[in-house]
Design an enzyme around this catalytic site. Structure first.
Site, PDB file in Angstrom:
ATOM      1  N   GLU A  67      41.025  49.889  35.125  1.00 27.64           N
ATOM      2  CA  GLU A  67      40.578  49.858  36.736  1.00 27.64           C
ATOM      3  C   GLU A  67      41.085  51.340  37.452  1.00 27.64           C
ATOM      4  OE1 GLU A  67      42.331  46.901  38.903  1.00 27.64           O
ATOM      5  OE2 GLU A  67      40.844  45.305  38.009  1.00 27.64           O
ATOM      6  N   GLU A 112      38.177  40.414  33.603  1.00 24.86           N
ATOM      7  CA  GLU A 112      39.199  39.994  34.637  1.00 24.86           C
ATOM      8  C   GLU A 112      38.259  39.150  35.583  1.00 24.86           C
ATOM      9  OE1 GLU A 112      42.185  41.985  36.595  1.00 24.86           O
ATOM     10  OE2 GLU A 112      42.522  43.222  34.935  1.00 24.86           O
TER      11      GLU A 112
END
Length: 816
Positions: free
Chosen positions: A577, A681
């Site tokens: 991320e 995720e």
């Protein structure tokens, strides 16, 4: 001519002195002229010829002059100094500078040209002095606040002591009154009799006499107390005399035949009664003494037996590792230089399933200590996927994986117990501040026990039994190394990472390595290790941290290119991320390409995974196309977006079925997107009500309590679908799953199936996460137990092709 006044005479004398000074100056200048020299100013520049000027006053000679830069005239020397004749009065440098200034002014010169470097230096010194002054002022204010705080704490402690004392006094008074009432009840006194005794007592004695009697009574009580202390036998003894009220005391004295005097004789019945009470008290005391001896001995024996049982059953104790394999080696086998360090197994909290034979061998500078020399890849996770020795056909068969988040790098909402023990004043909000608060030794002890217990061998067995074929293991850079100023526990998590990979191998699970926290923090969120400013590719140390991350990949890629990892570590994450919406896109792309080149150079042949950076899948079309085994990783949640969190449950389910499926398909097509895409995720959460999900101490979008301290990021208006009418509440979302309504359970199950279906339109998915302390909607393990997730990941009792029900009509509230 009349004589001048004293003032006038003083002025004449001054004029004569100045005249003599001028003559001396002229003679001095003439001598220098004859010698071929001229006077210079304070910088060594020649003074121009000018009419005679009076000497400077003392105050002028002492005045400071700034550093200056003179403009020299052609042919003028800028070095050397004027010489003076013997016997001439010397002129100071400041006096010459002043004289130079006036002469130049008369000659038409406009002023000094100050040296910019000098001005800059002066300003820097001034700024430094001001900074030091402000620092001292802040320190003084801090000390003052500390003094005020200490004074306030002392005041509170004093008030608390006073309140406790008052409470104790009141409690004693209540007990006294209860005893008095009990005595009166036993004696059969009526209210009228009690009032009569009080009246008679007050009529007999004046207030001053009553005060004297009270004082005498207190002295008698003190005397009796001292007498008790001298007795050999201790314990409760019957007091002689009255109670705390003087009128009662007086009444007892009257009853015993002597107003105001203590009784000296008792009736036979009274003596017999007192002896009986005394025998009873002595008997009770004896029993108590025997029990005081017997009970501690019994407790000690019980503890000893318990300790022996713990030692004999250590291997069965799931809370503390047995470390039984240490008995096969000797501490003398560990070099002195390694004792107490990361290569010393006797310093490890947990040695279970580790090879404890000492070795200092490294690969890529990373230790292999703890690894067994042999391994077996002849394992199949389940019938839906190939054996580890066979190739997994990525892009043709879906990845069905789960994360083990919150294990090797701490995340507050996964393990809130690490953070709820502190107050907001402690500022413990991430792993960085947790270790800073605990200190090096305590943090190491705390986190190593967590590494040992949060994910164990049974964890991977359970993951396999749930039908998964992949596991994503997030870890922080401090598993590899730490830098000056880092409070993280250095390198301890490395061996647990290696043991976890071996547990995955034993269950046929393929591993996706995930560098979850990079030096400097790649996104400024708590799960990167440090919440706050992004210092990766950004800010003063941005380039330094970018290089540090490449250095870490250089070590990691060398280590995991070993043959033992070829079949099990099939996916290699570059960085989790990166927050590209707040970073320079070109810089991140350049760095990513450099990382890819480095990792490939070190012979990693598996799939390389990189994050979408929150830019949106459609914006990756045409980027980073050189490597055909590069995989784009997107993380999909409906709760961190105010537009999506406000959707009704039926709309959220529709969005998961149709919206995310369409996104996956567009991204998989290189004409409209990057190409290979997966979801790394996702969860079942439909609100952001989970404790600490938005950082420690921060509320929720759902209830409108998300106060970040920043106007641009705070959400202070409720965001549930009802627009707070009815009022948005987190109560049901955070309830125990056993209290979920049937409609809510049904929706949560279908929401999960819809997401799995959508992400399998790409390369597949990894659920976030396997286990949490209490957040059921974020834990596959807890979700299965609650009946809101399938027992096997491929089992589906819902399809996005089915007609989606109106859950509001089924009774599912939209506000909780």
């Amino acid at each position: 001519m009349p004589r001048d006044s004293p003032r006038r005479d003083h002025e004449h004398r001054g004029e004569r002195r100045r005249s003599r000074a001028e003559n001396d100056y002229d003679r001095d200048r003439e001598r220098r002229r004859r010698r071929g020299h001229r006077a210079t100013d304070s910088q060594g520049d020649l003074l121009p010829r000018a009419p005679r000027e009076p000497r400077h006053s003392e105050s002028e000679r002492d005045s400071p002059s700034p550093r200056k830069k003179r403009h020299s005239t052609p042919g003028e020397s800028t070095s050397g100094s004027g010489s003076r004749s013997k016997g001439s009065a010397p002129l100071s440098l400041d006096a010459l500078a002043k004289l130079d200034k006036r002469n130049q002014k008369k000659a038409g010169w406009g002023g000094y040209d100050y040296d910019e470097e000098y001005v800059k230096e002066v300003r820097q010194k001034e700024a430094k002095l001001e900074k030091e002054r402000l620092k001292a002022e802040r320190e003084e204010k801090r000390k003052e606040r500390e003094r005020i705080k200490q004074a306030e704490e002392k005041r509170r402690a004093y008030e608390s002591d006073v309140a406790a004392e008052e409470e104790g006094r009141a409690r004693r008074e209540r007990k006294r009154e209860e005893r008095e009432r009990e005595r009166e009840r036993k004696r059969g006194y009526t209210d009228n009799e009690r009032e009569e005794r009080r009246r008679r007592y007050e009529e007999k004695y004046t207030p001053s006499e009553r005060a004297k009697r009270r004082e005498r009574k207190r002295e008698e009580r003190r005397h009796r107390t001292e007498q008790k202390k001298r007795r050999v036998i201790s314990g409760p003894l019957l007091e002689e005399g009255g109670n705390d009220d003087d009128y009662e005391y007086q009444y007892m004295m009257e009853k015993r035949g002597g107003a105001g005097s203590a009784p000296t004789e008792y009736s036979e019945e009274e003596l017999a009664r007192r002896k009986k009470i005394k025998r009873i008290l002595i008997g009770v005391l004896s029993v108590l003494i025997v029990l005081a001896i017997v009970i501690p001995v019994a407790v000690m024996m019980s503890k000893k037996n318990s300790s022996d049982n713990v030692k004999s059953e250590a291997s069965a104790n799931t809370n503390k590792p047995s470390n039984s394999n240490l008995k096969d080696i000797s501490e003398s086998d560990i070099p002195d230089s390694a004792k107490g360090g990361i290569l010393d197994p006797f310093a490890w909290y947990d040695t279970e399933d580790f090879n404890v034979t000492y070795t200092e061998e490294t690969v890529g500078g990373l230790p292999i200590m703890g690894l067994n020399s042999t391994w077996d890849d002849d394992v199949q996770a389940n019938e839906k996927v190939p054996n580890l020795k066979e190739e997994f056909e990525y892009g043709k068969m879906p990845i069905r994986g789960v994360n083990v988040g919150g294990w090797l790098n701490i995340e507050p909402f996964i393990t809130p117990s690490f953070f709820s023990a502190f107050s907001s004043r402690d500022g413990v909000i991430d792993e960085y501040t947790l270790c800073t608060k605990l200190g090096e030794s305590k943090c190491k002890q705390t986190l190593e026990q967590h590494y040992s217990s949060f994910v164990k061998k049974q964890t991977f067995i359970d993951i396999r039994n749930a039908g998964f074929d992949h596991v994503r293991i997030p870890f922080g850079y401090w598993a590899v190394t730490t830098y000056e100023g880092d409070p993280y526990v250095a390198k301890i998590s490395w061996r647990y990472l290696l043991r976890g990979i071996e547990y995955a191998r034993q269950n046929g699970l393929r591993v996706n390595l995930d560098l979850h926290g990079a030096p400097g923090s790649q996104n400024g969120w708590n799960h990167s290790g440090r919440q706050g400013i992004i210092r990766w590719l950004n800010g003063t140390d941005g380039d330094l941290n970018a290089q540090r991350t490449l250095d870490i990949h250089n070590q990691l890629s060398q280590f995991f290119s070993q043959p033992r990892y070829k079949n099990v570590v099939t996916m290699y994450g570059i960085v989790n991320e990166p927050r590209m919406v707040d970073l320079d896109t070109k810089s991140v792309l350049t760095w990513t390409q450099n990382a890819i080149d480095l990792i490939r150079k070190n012979n990693i042949s598996g799939v390389l995974v990189f994050g979408d950076g929150f830019m949106g899948l459609d914006k990756w079309q045409g980027k980073l196309q050189e490597d055909d085994k590069l995989l784009l990783d997107v993380h999909q949640y409906v709760i961190f977006n105010t537009d999506q969190i406000k959707l009704k449950h039926t709309d959220k389910l529709n969005f998961a079925c149709k919206g995310w499926t369409a996104q996956s398909r567009r991204s998989m097509d290189k004409k409209t997107g990057f190409g290979p895409t997966m979801c790394g995720e996702w969860s079942q959460a439909d609100t952001d009500c989970t404790q600490y999900i938005n950082n420690v101490g921060i509320g929720s979008r759902w209830e409108g309590t998300m106060n970040t301290g920043n106007v641009s990021t705070s959400i202070l208006e409720p965001q549930c679908p009802t627009n707070n009418n009815p009022k948005c509440s987190c109560e049901s979302a955070n309830a125990d799953p056993s209290n979920y309504s049937d409609a809510y359970k049904k929706w949560l199950y279908q929401f999960a199936i819809a997401q799995m279906t959508s992400f399998e339109a790409g390369w597949g998915w990894f659920y976030w996460t396997w286990e949490t302390e209490k957040a059921t909607q974020w834990s596959w393990k807890l979700g299965m137990k609650a009946g809101i997730l399938p027992g096997k990941v491929w089992e589906r009792s819902f399809s996005c092709d089915d007609e989606i029900e109106d859950f509001e009509k089924l009774g599912l509230e939209e506000f909780y």
